[in-house]
Motif scaffolding. Structure first.
Motif, PDB file in Angstrom:
ATOM      1  N   ALA A 237       0.825  -1.204   0.000  1.00 52.99           N
ATOM      2  CA  ALA A 237       0.000   0.000   0.000  1.00 52.99           C
ATOM      3  C   ALA A 237       0.864   1.262   0.000  1.00 52.99           C
ATOM      4  CB  ALA A 237      -0.935  -0.004   1.216  1.00 52.99           C
ATOM      5  N   VAL A 238       1.956   1.249   0.766  1.00 54.27           N
ATOM      6  CA  VAL A 238       2.849   2.411   0.816  1.00 54.27           C
ATOM      7  C   VAL A 238       3.521   2.621  -0.540  1.00 54.27           C
ATOM      8  CG1 VAL A 238       4.900   3.395   1.888  1.00 54.27           C
ATOM      9  CG2 VAL A 238       3.236   2.158   3.291  1.00 54.27           C
ATOM     10  N   VAL A 239       3.948   1.538  -1.185  1.00 49.77           N
ATOM     11  CA  VAL A 239       4.590   1.651  -2.497  1.00 49.77           C
ATOM     12  C   VAL A 239       3.624   2.245  -3.518  1.00 49.77           C
ATOM     13  CG1 VAL A 239       5.437   0.300  -4.454  1.00 49.77           C
ATOM     14  CG2 VAL A 239       6.327  -0.128  -2.169  1.00 49.77           C
ATOM     15  N   LEU A 240       2.368   1.828  -3.491  1.00 47.65           N
ATOM     16  CA  LEU A 240       1.389   2.380  -4.427  1.00 47.65           C
ATOM     17  C   LEU A 240       1.261   3.882  -4.258  1.00 47.65           C
ATOM     18  CD1 LEU A 240      -1.489  -0.263  -4.433  1.00 47.65           C
ATOM     19  CD2 LEU A 240       0.034   0.307  -6.317  1.00 47.65           C
ATOM     20  N   ARG A 241       1.193   4.337  -3.004  1.00 47.87           N
ATOM     21  CA  ARG A 241       1.074   5.784  -2.772  1.00 47.87           C
ATOM     22  C   ARG A 241       2.349   6.519  -3.177  1.00 47.87           C
ATOM     23  NH1 ARG A 241      -2.677   3.285  -0.515  1.00 47.87           N
ATOM     24  NH2 ARG A 241      -4.596   4.254   0.200  1.00 47.87           N
ATOM     25  N   ALA A 242       3.493   5.900  -2.932  1.00 47.28           N
ATOM     26  CA  ALA A 242       4.742   6.517  -3.357  1.00 47.28           C
ATOM     27  C   ALA A 242       4.795   6.638  -4.879  1.00 47.28           C
ATOM     28  CB  ALA A 242       5.924   5.698  -2.847  1.00 47.28           C
ATOM     29  N   LYS A 243       4.343   5.617  -5.592  1.00 50.76           N
ATOM     30  CA  LYS A 243       4.331   5.670  -7.053  1.00 50.76           C
ATOM     31  C   LYS A 243       3.421   6.787  -7.556  1.00 50.76           C
ATOM     32  CE  LYS A 243       5.459   0.849  -8.203  1.00 50.76           C
ATOM     33  NZ  LYS A 243       4.942  -0.415  -8.806  1.00 50.76           N
ATOM     34  N   VAL A 244       2.264   6.927  -6.918  1.00 52.84           N
ATOM     35  CA  VAL A 244       1.358   8.001  -7.319  1.00 52.84           C
ATOM     36  C   VAL A 244       2.032   9.356  -7.152  1.00 52.84           C
ATOM     37  CG1 VAL A 244      -0.769   9.209  -6.705  1.00 52.84           C
ATOM     38  CG2 VAL A 244      -0.763   6.725  -6.901  1.00 52.84           C
ATOM     39  N   LEU A 245       2.667   9.578  -6.000  1.00 51.56           N
ATOM     40  CA  LEU A 245       3.325  10.854  -5.741  1.00 51.56           C
ATOM     41  C   LEU A 245       4.482  11.103  -6.706  1.00 51.56           C
ATOM     42  CD1 LEU A 245       3.261  10.647  -1.864  1.00 51.56           C
ATOM     43  CD2 LEU A 245       2.102  12.384  -3.216  1.00 51.56           C
ATOM     44  N   LEU A 246       5.233  10.066  -7.013  1.00 45.61           N
ATOM     45  CA  LEU A 246       6.356  10.218  -7.930  1.00 45.61           C
ATOM     46  C   LEU A 246       5.884  10.490  -9.352  1.00 45.61           C
ATOM     47  CD1 LEU A 246       8.576   7.317  -6.571  1.00 45.61           C
ATOM     48  CD2 LEU A 246       9.261   9.727  -6.631  1.00 45.61           C
ATOM     49  N   HIS A 247       4.764   9.891  -9.710  1.00 45.38           N
ATOM     50  CA  HIS A 247       4.312   9.980 -11.100  1.00 45.38           C
ATOM     51  C   HIS A 247       3.413  11.181 -11.359  1.00 45.38           C
ATOM     52  CE1 HIS A 247       3.275   8.809 -15.102  1.00 45.38           C
ATOM     53  NE2 HIS A 247       2.022   8.546 -14.810  1.00 45.38           N
ATOM     54  N   THR A 248       2.635  11.613 -10.366  1.00 46.60           N
ATOM     55  CA  THR A 248       1.610  12.628 -10.634  1.00 46.60           C
ATOM     56  C   THR A 248       1.882  13.960  -9.970  1.00 46.60           C
ATOM     57  OG1 THR A 248       0.225  12.004  -8.734  1.00 46.60           O
ATOM     58  CG2 THR A 248      -0.128  10.809 -10.800  1.00 46.60           C
ATOM     59  N   SER A 249       3.017  14.128  -9.306  1.00 54.00           N
ATOM     60  CA  SER A 249       3.299  15.396  -8.644  1.00 54.00           C
ATOM     61  C   SER A 249       4.732  15.821  -8.920  1.00 54.00           C
ATOM     62  CB  SER A 249       3.083  15.279  -7.128  1.00 54.00           C
ATOM     63  OG  SER A 249       4.193  14.632  -6.517  1.00 54.00           O
ATOM     64  N   ASN A 250       5.021  17.083  -8.574  1.00 51.77           N
ATOM     65  CA  ASN A 250       6.378  17.604  -8.690  1.00 51.77           C
ATOM     66  C   ASN A 250       7.108  17.592  -7.351  1.00 51.77           C
ATOM     67  OD1 ASN A 250       6.186  18.218 -11.467  1.00 51.77           O
ATOM     68  ND2 ASN A 250       5.032  20.073 -10.986  1.00 51.77           N
ATOM     69  N   LEU A 251       6.579  16.836  -6.406  1.00 59.89           N
ATOM     70  CA  LEU A 251       7.222  16.758  -5.101  1.00 59.89           C
ATOM     71  C   LEU A 251       8.627  16.180  -5.232  1.00 59.89           C
ATOM     72  CD1 LEU A 251       4.294  15.324  -2.949  1.00 59.89           C
ATOM     73  CD2 LEU A 251       5.166  17.662  -2.882  1.00 59.89           C
ATOM     74  N   LEU A 252       9.574  16.754  -4.512  1.00 58.92           N
ATOM     75  CA  LEU A 252      10.911  16.189  -4.442  1.00 58.92           C
ATOM     76  C   LEU A 252      10.889  14.948  -3.557  1.00 58.92           C
ATOM     77  CD1 LEU A 252      12.914  19.509  -4.017  1.00 58.92           C
ATOM     78  CD2 LEU A 252      12.485  18.231  -6.124  1.00 58.92           C
ATOM     79  N   ALA A 257       9.150  11.584   1.092  1.00 61.14           N
ATOM     80  CA  ALA A 257       9.546  10.855   2.302  1.00 61.14           C
ATOM     81  C   ALA A 257       8.854  11.432   3.524  1.00 61.14           C
ATOM     82  CB  ALA A 257      11.062  10.905   2.471  1.00 61.14           C
ATOM     83  N   ASP A 258       8.777  12.751   3.586  1.00 60.85           N
ATOM     84  CA  ASP A 258       8.128  13.407   4.716  1.00 60.85           C
ATOM     85  C   ASP A 258       6.622  13.160   4.704  1.00 60.85           C
ATOM     86  OD1 ASP A 258       8.294  15.351   7.016  1.00 60.85           O
ATOM     87  OD2 ASP A 258       6.967  16.478   5.695  1.00 60.85           O
ATOM     88  N   ARG A 259       6.007  13.261   3.528  1.00 60.67           N
ATOM     89  CA  ARG A 259       4.562  13.052   3.425  1.00 60.67           C
ATOM     90  C   ARG A 259       4.179  11.635   3.848  1.00 60.67           C
ATOM     91  NH1 ARG A 259       0.203  15.393   0.275  1.00 60.67           N
ATOM     92  NH2 ARG A 259       1.669  16.901  -0.568  1.00 60.67           N
ATOM     93  N   LEU A 260       5.041  10.673   3.536  1.00 58.01           N
ATOM     94  CA  LEU A 260       4.763   9.282   3.878  1.00 58.01           C
ATOM     95  C   LEU A 260       5.331   8.883   5.241  1.00 58.01           C
ATOM     96  CD1 LEU A 260       5.345   7.584   0.390  1.00 58.01           C
ATOM     97  CD2 LEU A 260       3.185   8.232   1.465  1.00 58.01           C
ATOM     98  N   HIS A 261       5.806   9.880   5.986  1.00 57.71           N
ATOM     99  CA  HIS A 261       6.240   9.679   7.367  1.00 57.71           C
ATOM    100  C   HIS A 261       7.421   8.720   7.512  1.00 57.71           C
ATOM    101  CE1 HIS A 261       2.269  11.503   7.920  1.00 57.71           C
ATOM    102  NE2 HIS A 261       2.693  11.887   9.113  1.00 57.71           N
ATOM    103  N   PHE A 262       8.379   8.814   6.565  1.00 56.13           N
ATOM    104  CA  PHE A 262       9.648   8.122   6.750  1.00 56.13           C
ATOM    105  C   PHE A 262      10.565   8.999   7.606  1.00 56.13           C
ATOM    106  CE2 PHE A 262       8.045   5.719   3.216  1.00 56.13           C
ATOM    107  CZ  PHE A 262       8.581   4.450   3.398  1.00 56.13           C
ATOM    108  N   ALA A 263      11.471   8.365   8.334  1.00 52.75           N
ATOM    109  CA  ALA A 263      12.337   9.109   9.252  1.00 52.75           C
ATOM    110  C   ALA A 263      13.220  10.105   8.507  1.00 52.75           C
ATOM    111  CB  ALA A 263      13.203   8.132  10.052  1.00 52.75           C
TER     112      ALA A 263
END
Length: 287
Positions: A237-252, A257-263
């Motif tokens: 589930a986390v990978v799916l959300r990461a893929k969405v963010l990487l593919h559909t946004s300009n987020l660095l 990492a911060d949005r998905l609450h990684f350290a």
């Protein structure tokens, strides 16, 4: 959260090239309350693509008119074919594995005017599908009258959703005379919770606590029900959300990492590489 974040660009009706869809033989109605498409060919028109992951903002109702496809809807895999009906929650994650070139759908994008609290995918019989299709065309007629009859349109959409819920319940009753086994029931509950909380919570004790069972019992139940560990489903589930963010946004990547609450960013990079075989930047560049 980091300052200066850019907004995630969800897939929305507003971001869809509706004139292109209409030019392909579709009929499209769109306003601030609802979007309706008849004979839509979203795959053929390039609106969706195989192998891509999308986060769809609005709740939707789709009638599968022709062709077939294999998709993931959040953490569930489905085969779609003529007669399949879908009701999806807002912000659902869609991943298309395969679809035939002749796919056609009728659909409603309900925007923020309809509460949908569960995903439904059901294969209907010819009679139920014909009734839903007649309701869809009646909805089109009401929506295109001037002035716009908002209350009538929203009530008709609500009636269609209620009818799909009834069809699903009748289908479940016919298929499963006996109650769902307890371990499968817990597995479904677990996947619903993971879809809801995975961006903030990635530890098994949290989900065990929400389900009021022990972490050991949860792990055993998920392994028995699915053949995979509880952590497998959380990570997926986390990978799916990461893929969405990487593919559909300009987020660095550090913002993701911060949005998905990684350290920290390296922890996110290592996680993504372990799960996909690519670094976040390699995945983004491949798209």
């Amino acid at each position: 959260m980091m300052e200066g974040k850019r907004n995630l660009n969800y897939f929305t009706i507003g971001s869809t090239d509706l004139p292109t869809a209409a030019a392909g033989g579709s009929h499209v109605f769109n306003n601030d309350d609802v979007s309706i498409i008849l004979n839509g060919r979203p795959w053929g028109d390039g609106i969706f693509r195989e192998g891509e992951v999308y986060q769809v903002a609005e709740p939707r109702l789709l009638l599968f008119m022709n062709g077939d496809a294999d998709v993931h809807l959040d953490l569930e895999q489905y085969h779609l074919e003529k007669g399949t009906v879908i009701v999806s929650m807002p912000d659902v994650i869609l991943e298309f594995e395969r679809f035939s070139p002749d796919v056609a759908v009728c659909g409603i994008g309900m925007k923020k005017t309809m509460h949908v609290d569960e995903n439904i995918v059901v294969n209907t019989d010819a009679k139920d599908f014909e009734v839903l299709l007649r309701m869809m065309h009646l909805l089109w007629d009401i929506a295109t009258w001037q002035p716009f009859r908002r209350d009538a349109v929203l009530k008709m959409v609500g009636a269609m959703v209620a009818n799909v819920q009834y069809i699903r319940q009748a289908s479940d009753n016919a298929r499963d005379k006996a109650p769902m086994p307890r371990h499968q029931e817990l597995f479904q509950q677990f996947k619903t919770l993971v879809s809801r909380h995975c961006e903030q919570e990635r530890n098994i004790p949290f989900y065990a606590g929400e389900m009021r069972i022990s972490p050991h019992h949860l792990s055993a139940v998920i392994s028995r029900a699915s053949g995979h560990s509880a952590l497998y489903w959380i990570n997926r589930a986390v990978v799916l959300r990461a893929k969405v963010l990487l593919h559909t946004s300009n987020l660095l990547t550090y913002e993701i990492a911060d949005r998905l609450h990684f350290a920290n960013p390296p922890a996110f990079n290592n996680f993504f590489k372990r799960e996909t075989g690519l670094t976040p930047m390699e995945y983004r560049e491949s798209k």
